[in-house]
Design a protein around this motif. Structure first.
Motif, PDB file in Angstrom:
ATOM      1  N   HIS A  45       1.612  -4.482 -23.005  1.00 47.52           N
ATOM      2  CA  HIS A  45       2.643  -5.080 -23.856  1.00 47.52           C
ATOM      3  C   HIS A  45       2.304  -4.968 -25.336  1.00 47.52           C
ATOM      4  N   THR A  46       1.027  -4.701 -25.643  1.00 49.67           N
ATOM      5  CA  THR A  46       0.612  -4.638 -27.045  1.00 49.67           C
ATOM      6  C   THR A  46       1.075  -3.321 -27.671  1.00 49.67           C
ATOM      7  N   SER A  47       1.671  -3.409 -28.843  1.00 51.44           N
ATOM      8  CA  SER A  47       2.223  -2.238 -29.518  1.00 51.44           C
ATOM      9  C   SER A  47       1.142  -1.193 -29.789  1.00 51.44           C
ATOM     10  N   ARG A  48       1.457   0.067 -29.505  1.00 50.80           N
ATOM     11  CA  ARG A  48       0.481   1.138 -29.697  1.00 50.80           C
ATOM     12  C   ARG A  48       1.173   2.439 -30.091  1.00 50.80           C
ATOM     13  N   GLN A  49       0.374   3.385 -30.607  1.00 51.52           N
ATOM     14  CA  GLN A  49       0.870   4.694 -31.028  1.00 51.52           C
ATOM     15  C   GLN A  49      -0.062   5.773 -30.504  1.00 51.52           C
ATOM     16  N   LEU A  50       0.512   6.862 -30.012  1.00 51.05           N
ATOM     17  CA  LEU A  50      -0.291   7.987 -29.550  1.00 51.05           C
ATOM     18  C   LEU A  50      -0.818   8.760 -30.755  1.00 51.05           C
ATOM     19  N   VAL A  51      -2.131   8.988 -30.764  1.00 48.82           N
ATOM     20  CA  VAL A  51      -2.757   9.665 -31.896  1.00 48.82           C
ATOM     21  C   VAL A  51      -3.218  11.075 -31.535  1.00 48.82           C
ATOM     22  N   TRP A  52      -3.720  11.238 -30.311  1.00 45.15           N
ATOM     23  CA  TRP A  52      -4.367  12.499 -29.950  1.00 45.15           C
ATOM     24  C   TRP A  52      -4.400  12.631 -28.438  1.00 45.15           C
ATOM     25  N   LYS A  53      -4.307  13.869 -27.941  1.00 46.41           N
ATOM     26  CA  LYS A  53      -4.423  14.126 -26.509  1.00 46.41           C
ATOM     27  C   LYS A  53      -5.346  15.313 -26.276  1.00 46.41           C
ATOM     28  N   LYS A  54      -6.095  15.232 -25.200  1.00 45.40           N
ATOM     29  CA  LYS A  54      -6.904  16.361 -24.736  1.00 45.40           C
ATOM     30  C   LYS A  54      -6.897  16.332 -23.216  1.00 45.40           C
ATOM     31  N   ASN A  55      -6.339  17.378 -22.627  1.00 47.53           N
ATOM     32  CA  ASN A  55      -6.230  17.431 -21.174  1.00 47.53           C
ATOM     33  C   ASN A  55      -5.493  16.187 -20.673  1.00 47.53           C
ATOM     34  N   LYS A  56      -6.123  15.365 -19.832  1.00 48.43           N
ATOM     35  CA  LYS A  56      -5.468  14.160 -19.305  1.00 48.43           C
ATOM     36  C   LYS A  56      -5.734  12.936 -20.187  1.00 48.43           C
ATOM     37  N   ALA A  57      -6.659  13.050 -21.130  1.00 50.10           N
ATOM     38  CA  ALA A  57      -7.058  11.904 -21.945  1.00 50.10           C
ATOM     39  C   ALA A  57      -6.101  11.688 -23.126  1.00 50.10           C
ATOM     40  N   THR A  58      -5.934  10.420 -23.487  1.00 56.35           N
ATOM     41  CA  THR A  58      -5.064  10.041 -24.602  1.00 56.35           C
ATOM     42  C   THR A  58      -5.793   9.052 -25.498  1.00 56.35           C
ATOM     43  N   LEU A  59      -5.703   9.270 -26.790  1.00 57.11           N
ATOM     44  CA  LEU A  59      -6.243   8.318 -27.757  1.00 57.11           C
ATOM     45  C   LEU A  59      -5.082   7.492 -28.293  1.00 57.11           C
ATOM     46  N   TRP A  60      -5.149   6.163 -28.043  1.00 55.48           N
ATOM     47  CA  TRP A  60      -4.104   5.248 -28.486  1.00 55.48           C
ATOM     48  C   TRP A  60      -4.588   4.448 -29.693  1.00 55.48           C
ATOM     49  N   HIS A  61      -3.676   4.199 -30.615  1.00 53.35           N
ATOM     50  CA  HIS A  61      -3.965   3.356 -31.770  1.00 53.35           C
ATOM     51  C   HIS A  61      -3.174   2.072 -31.649  1.00 53.35           C
ATOM     52  N   TYR A  62      -3.880   0.952 -31.715  1.00 55.22           N
ATOM     53  CA  TYR A  62      -3.266  -0.368 -31.717  1.00 55.22           C
ATOM     54  C   TYR A  62      -3.446  -0.939 -33.125  1.00 55.22           C
ATOM     55  N   PRO A  63      -2.415  -0.857 -33.958  1.00 57.54           N
ATOM     56  CA  PRO A  63      -2.562  -1.285 -35.353  1.00 57.54           C
ATOM     57  C   PRO A  63      -2.687  -2.795 -35.488  1.00 57.54           C
ATOM     58  N   ALA A  64      -3.514  -3.221 -36.439  1.00 55.37           N
ATOM     59  CA  ALA A  64      -3.703  -4.651 -36.707  1.00 55.37           C
ATOM     60  C   ALA A  64      -2.397  -5.284 -37.151  1.00 55.37           C
ATOM     61  N   GLN A  65      -2.174  -6.518 -36.734  1.00 57.73           N
ATOM     62  CA  GLN A  65      -0.989  -7.237 -37.175  1.00 57.73           C
ATOM     63  C   GLN A  65      -1.015  -7.401 -38.696  1.00 57.73           C
ATOM     64  N   THR A  66      -2.130  -7.897 -39.186  1.00 56.04           N
ATOM     65  CA  THR A  66      -2.391  -7.957 -40.625  1.00 56.04           C
ATOM     66  C   THR A  66      -3.825  -7.476 -40.809  1.00 56.04           C
ATOM     67  N   LYS A  67      -3.988  -6.291 -41.344  1.00 59.19           N
ATOM     68  CA  LYS A  67      -5.312  -5.677 -41.403  1.00 59.19           C
ATOM     69  C   LYS A  67      -6.270  -6.503 -42.242  1.00 59.19           C
ATOM     70  N   LYS A  68      -7.410  -6.829 -41.620  1.00 58.99           N
ATOM     71  CA  LYS A  68      -8.387  -7.689 -42.267  1.00 58.99           C
ATOM     72  C   LYS A  68      -9.717  -6.965 -42.499  1.00 58.99           C
TER      73      LYS A  68
END
Length: 352
Positions: A36-59
């Motif tokens: 349920h946490t918001s995320r963005q796809l950043v990178w893929k290699k084969n079956k692997a995926t790198l997801w980015h979960y951005p901070a609500q307010t970056k600290k």
């Protein structure tokens, strides 16, 4: 029969009927949907995926890079609203990157442990650093993912400021995490694993699940009884359904990774002996100088403290902490408490 007695018995019967109805409804429900946490796809290699979960307010300027186990899906880290590790971290001001291994296919059968470290983790960390614009990064590994994270940190050229290992096997001479007869057979070479891998290419999920059931028995024999006894509690049944879905979500392990896990780690204990190599580079844990937090669960019957703690003496880190926490192997992730544990330690070691 008095009216009060009749009404009481009718009420108990109605409650019992509802309990059984919810019990069977829960069992027959489809698999639970996680994430349920918001995320963005950043990178893929084969079956692997790198997801980015951005901070609500970056600290903090130091992002967190998470490596999970090869045996399970990392959905346990985003278990439910209010009890999600990922949600807890982004709410506390951290940018988080998660390397999701995906589901290996037969064509991936030759991917080894060292391939996962050098060709996946290393590349994904580089991408996370570039994507975030950060000068340093915190690497967090859970279960076998922590073993891979420690291997990577030992050969990394990237700027790792903090390393966290949670419920991680390091010293494989401790065999409490597998049945005794399995340990003896594997160490003595009486298990024809090469033939098994030659036929399947992968360790199928059903075998992975059977292995974990044998390790954690009788825990795996009790969930349905527990569900029946508390089926009247809707909140509990929903949590049980989530956990049951994740538990059944084992993924295949590549033959190459399983062979190396068995030969080089379980039988050879090469990581502790400083004999494990990654594409020609020696994975010497003494090369690790990053701040270190090693976490062990007091009731972990899968990865005992004796397997995790040796990393404290093997690294060169000046700032290192060993932390024992109440709970079992997955409790730290499932409850979401891991976010608080990380924040307590990382907040003082991450640039604001």
């Amino acid at each position: 029969m008095p009216t009060n007695t009749v009404n009481k018995e009718a009420s108990l019967l109605e409650k019992e009927q509802k309990r059984w109805e919810r019990f069977f409804k829960t069992l027959n429900s489809g698999d639970f949907q996680f994430g349920h946490t918001s995320r963005q796809l950043v990178w893929k290699k084969n079956k692997a995926t790198l997801w980015h979960y951005p901070a609500q307010t970056k600290k903090y300027d130091v992002p967190i890079f998470i490596v999970y186990s090869l045996f399970n899906q990392p959905t346990i880290l985003d278990f439910a609203p209010g009890s999600s590790v990922l949600e807890g971290l982004v709410n506390r001001g951290y940018d988080v990157y998660l390397l999701d291994w995906g589901i290996a296919g037969y064509e991936d059968k030759n991917i080894s442990i060292e391939d996962y470290v050098a060709s996946y983790i290393k590349k994904a960390v580089q991408r996370a650093l570039r994507h975030s614009g950060a000068e340093e990064i915190s690497v967090v590994g859970y279960c076998l993912g922590g073993t891979l994270a420690a291997m990577y940190a030992s050969i990394a050229e990237e700027p790792i400021k903090n390393l966290v290992t949670a419920a991680v096997p390091i010293d494989f001479s401790v065999t409490a995490s597998v049945p005794e007869n399995w340990a003896e057979a594997m160490l003595e070479g009486n298990m024809d694993l090469d033939r098994f891998i030659e036929v399947y290419g992968l360790v199928p999920p059903v075998y992975v699940e059977a292995m974990f059931r044998s390790i954690t028995s009788p825990v795996y024999n009790t969930p349905y009884t527990l569900l029946l006894s508390r089926a009247h509690d809707q909140r509990f049944t929903e949590k049980w359904h989530r956990m049951n879905t994740w538990t059944k979500g084992h993924v295949p392990l590549t033959g190459g990774a399983f062979k190396q896990l068995n030969e080089d780690l379980f039988k050879g204990n090469k990581l502790v002996k400083c004999e494990f190599t990654i594409h020609g580079k020696k994975a010497d844990l003494k090369n690790i100088k990053a701040n270190l937090l090693a976490v062990s669960m007091k009731s972990d019957n899968l990865i005992p403290e004796e397997q995790s703690k040796p990393i404290m003496d093997l690294v060169s880190s000046e700032d290192k902490t060993f932390l024992r926490i109440e709970g079992g192997h997955v409790n730290l992730a499932m409850s979401g408490k891991f976010a608080g544990v990380l924040d307590d330690w990382l907040s003082e070691r991450s640039t604001k």
